[in-house]
Enzyme design. Structure first.
Site, PDB file in Angstrom:
ATOM      1  N   HIS A  16      14.557  38.512  56.870  1.00 14.02           N
ATOM      2  CA  HIS A  16      13.172  38.408  57.352  1.00 14.02           C
ATOM      3  C   HIS A  16      13.083  38.284  58.876  1.00 14.02           C
ATOM      4  O   HIS A  16      11.987  38.339  59.439  1.00 14.02           O
ATOM      5  CB  HIS A  16      12.465  37.213  56.707  1.00 14.02           C
ATOM      6  CG  HIS A  16      12.290  37.358  55.226  1.00 14.02           C
ATOM      7  ND1 HIS A  16      11.601  38.409  54.658  1.00 14.02           N
ATOM      8  CD2 HIS A  16      12.737  36.599  54.188  1.00 14.02           C
ATOM      9  CE1 HIS A  16      11.622  38.284  53.331  1.00 14.02           C
ATOM     10  NE2 HIS A  16      12.311  37.202  53.019  1.00 14.02           N
TER      11      HIS A  16
ATOM     12  N   ASP B  67      17.588  41.772  47.783  1.00 14.29           N
ATOM     13  CA  ASP B  67      16.881  40.498  47.681  1.00 14.29           C
ATOM     14  C   ASP B  67      15.502  40.774  47.060  1.00 14.29           C
ATOM     15  O   ASP B  67      14.972  41.884  47.176  1.00 14.29           O
ATOM     16  CB  ASP B  67      16.728  39.890  49.081  1.00 14.29           C
ATOM     17  CG  ASP B  67      16.070  38.522  49.080  1.00 14.29           C
ATOM     18  OD1 ASP B  67      16.814  37.520  49.069  1.00 14.29           O
ATOM     19  OD2 ASP B  67      14.814  38.451  49.073  1.00 14.29           O
TER      20      ASP B  67
ATOM     21  N   HIS C  99      12.687  39.816  48.016  1.00 17.10           N
ATOM     22  CA  HIS C  99      11.622  40.000  49.008  1.00 17.10           C
ATOM     23  C   HIS C  99      11.918  41.194  49.916  1.00 17.10           C
ATOM     24  O   HIS C  99      13.079  41.483  50.211  1.00 17.10           O
ATOM     25  CB  HIS C  99      11.496  38.738  49.866  1.00 17.10           C
ATOM     26  CG  HIS C  99      11.217  37.501  49.074  1.00 17.10           C
ATOM     27  ND1 HIS C  99      12.212  36.621  48.694  1.00 17.10           N
ATOM     28  CD2 HIS C  99      10.057  37.026  48.565  1.00 17.10           C
ATOM     29  CE1 HIS C  99      11.673  35.636  47.990  1.00 17.10           C
ATOM     30  NE2 HIS C  99      10.369  35.857  47.889  1.00 17.10           N
TER      31      HIS C  99
ATOM     32  N   ASP D  91      17.285  36.156  44.000  1.00 15.23           N
ATOM     33  CA  ASP D  91      15.938  35.688  43.677  1.00 15.23           C
ATOM     34  C   ASP D  91      15.180  36.719  42.835  1.00 15.23           C
ATOM     35  O   ASP D  91      13.985  36.565  42.591  1.00 15.23           O
ATOM     36  CB  ASP D  91      15.149  35.273  44.931  1.00 15.23           C
ATOM     37  CG  ASP D  91      15.376  36.159  46.130  1.00 15.23           C
ATOM     38  OD1 ASP D  91      16.046  37.202  45.997  1.00 15.23           O
ATOM     39  OD2 ASP D  91      14.867  35.812  47.220  1.00 15.23           O
TER      40      ASP D  91
HETATM   41  N1  Q9C Z   1       4.688  31.773  47.171  1.00 15.86           N
HETATM   42  C1  Q9C Z   1      14.410  34.794  51.305  1.00 15.86           C
HETATM   43  O1  Q9C Z   1      14.521  34.962  50.113  1.00 15.86           O
HETATM   44  N2  Q9C Z   1       7.830  31.536  50.857  1.00 15.86           N
HETATM   45  N3  Q9C Z   1      13.288  34.321  51.874  1.00 15.86           N
HETATM   46  C2  Q9C Z   1       7.408  32.228  49.699  1.00 15.86           C
HETATM   47  C3  Q9C Z   1       6.004  32.089  47.678  1.00 15.86           C
HETATM   48  C4  Q9C Z   1       8.862  32.123  51.669  1.00 15.86           C
HETATM   49  C5  Q9C Z   1      12.127  34.035  51.075  1.00 15.86           C
HETATM   50  C6  Q9C Z   1       6.194  31.619  49.111  1.00 15.86           C
HETATM   51  C7  Q9C Z   1       9.907  32.920  50.935  1.00 15.86           C
HETATM   52  C8  Q9C Z   1      11.051  33.357  51.836  1.00 15.86           C
HETATM   53  C9  Q9C Z   1      15.565  35.055  52.213  1.00 15.86           C
HETATM   54 ZN    ZN Z   2      14.285  36.592  48.994  1.00 14.89          ZN
END
Ligand code: Q9C
Ligand code: ZN
Length: 360
Positions: free
Chosen positions: A173, A209, A211, A299
């Site tokens: 990110h 991942d 995301h 995830d």
């Molecule tokens: N409602 C990685 O997996 N918040 N970052 C999410 C969900 C941040 C994820 C909120 C998620 C970051 C590396």
């Molecule tokens: Zn992630």
């Protein structure tokens, strides 16, 4: 083919200092999903198989980080904690930005100054409230970069076909000038850029991942020498919300070197493998002349606390083995994955499948 020799597992305990945090989720303070235990359970599970050889990261200095991130961002990550403490910040509490510098803040006004104290300008370099900073954060972020670069060394110089970097904090990110999503330095982007500086002409990054890796996409958006392929939850309802749509395909020299494959809620192993095949075809067609970088998140697991897909542990073996079937050597770098009780088994399944895929 003979079985693969032990796979290098690059890890360090420096990340343990990046802990004791809370994040803000919808106005509520919650314990961080992104915890030190994540890395510990993955390391222990992999070592217990006997197929991995633990190696420490080597210090690669600041230049590889500066090849990807702007100096002001690096300066912020390195110095923001000390500035905050000097100004009276409670050292038992994490730092979070409170005032974000959004594009619309400026409108047509020139914004010519940023405040001198780094914590006062944290919101100019951070895009969310999920990325707390503590005393050990900068050292952990640098160690994660060195873990990635050392994993690359094991493949480029050590003859390994696969090396796994247990990076924590994660990286995908983080943009050129922006932290967020638990990420500070973009480990995968730094490794890809290092491949280019070491003579590669085309590098591919596969991001699995859950995301979208907005940071990696931003860094390589208009650069044709790096292909970025990402499978992720549909950004219409999933963090980071503002990117990861299939219509985003890169620009300029990088046109068509970004491939986004958003997945519908409830996507199971079979559907996931179908989308992965599409991503792997794009990677094969790109014909990289360097190891494949895998941004590896668990995830996507059905029981992950922030996921809406339905992958099972067995699916990770199939995913690993399809990626191995490409025939390219691989540098796999840890990103997310928050179902701590399943992370070990999922890492063993994925990397085992990848080892098998590379051997067969
Ligand atoms: N409602 C990685 O997996 N918040 N970052 C999410 C969900 C941040 C994820 C909120 C998620 C970051 C590396
Ligand atoms: Zn992630």
């Amino acid at each position: 083919m003979p079985p693969l020799p032990p796979t290098p597992l690059i890890a360090s305990d420096v990340h343990l200092g990046h802990a004791g945090l809370v994040e803000l989720l919808a106005g509520k303070e919650i314990p961080c999903f992104e915890s030190p235990e994540r890395a510990t359970v993955i390391r222990d599970a992999l070592l217990a198989t006997g197929d991995y050889l633990l190696a420490a990261p080597e210090d690669h200095g600041p230049d590889p980080v500066a090849a990807v991130h702007e100096l002001e961002l690096i300066d912020l990550v390195e110095g923001v904690w000390a500035d905050a403490i000097a100004a009276g910040h409670d050292p038992t509490r994490p730092l979070l930005p409170d005032t974000f510098l959004l594009r619309e803040y400026a409108g047509r006004m020139p914004l010519e100054q940023l405040p001198a104290r780094r914590h006062d300008r944290l919101g100019a370099y951070c895009f969310d409230t999920a990325t707390p900073i503590v005393e050990g954060t900068a050292a952990a972020a640098r160690a994660a970069v060195d873990i990635g670069l050392t994993a690359l060394d094991h493949v480029l110089e050590g003859g390994a076909r696969l090396a796994y970097g247990l990076c924590r904090p994660p990286g995908h990110h983080a943009g050129r000038n922006l932290i967020g999503g638990y990420c500070f330095y973009n480990n995968a982007a730094i490794v890809a850029e290092s491949m280019l500086s070491r003579g590669a002409e085309r590098v591919a990054i596969l991001d699995i991942d859950f995301h979208h890796g907005n940071g990696t996409q931003q860094i390589f958006w208009d650069r044709g020498e790096v292909l970025y392929v990402s499978l992720h939850g549909d950004p219409r309802g999933i963090y980071p919300y503002y990117s990861g749509y299939a219509t985003e395909r890169g620009a300029g020299d990088g046109e068509r070197a970004t491939v986004n494959l958003p997945l519908r809620p409830g996507t199971d192993g079979d559907a996931y493998l179908g989308a992965l095949r599409e991503g792997l075809e794009a990677i094969a067609a790109f014909d990289a002349d360097a190891p494949l970088v895998v941004s590896l998140g668990f995830d996507t697991y059905h029981a992950d606390p922030i996921c809406n897909l339905a992958l099972r542990t067995d699916d990770y073996a199939r995913i690993g083995s399809s990626i191995g079937g490409l025939g390219s050597s691989v540098v796999a770098l840890q990103e997310g994955g928050y179902a701590v009780e399943a992370l070990g088994a999922n890492a063993v399944a994925f990397l085992g499948g990848l080892r098998d895929g590379l051997a067969g």
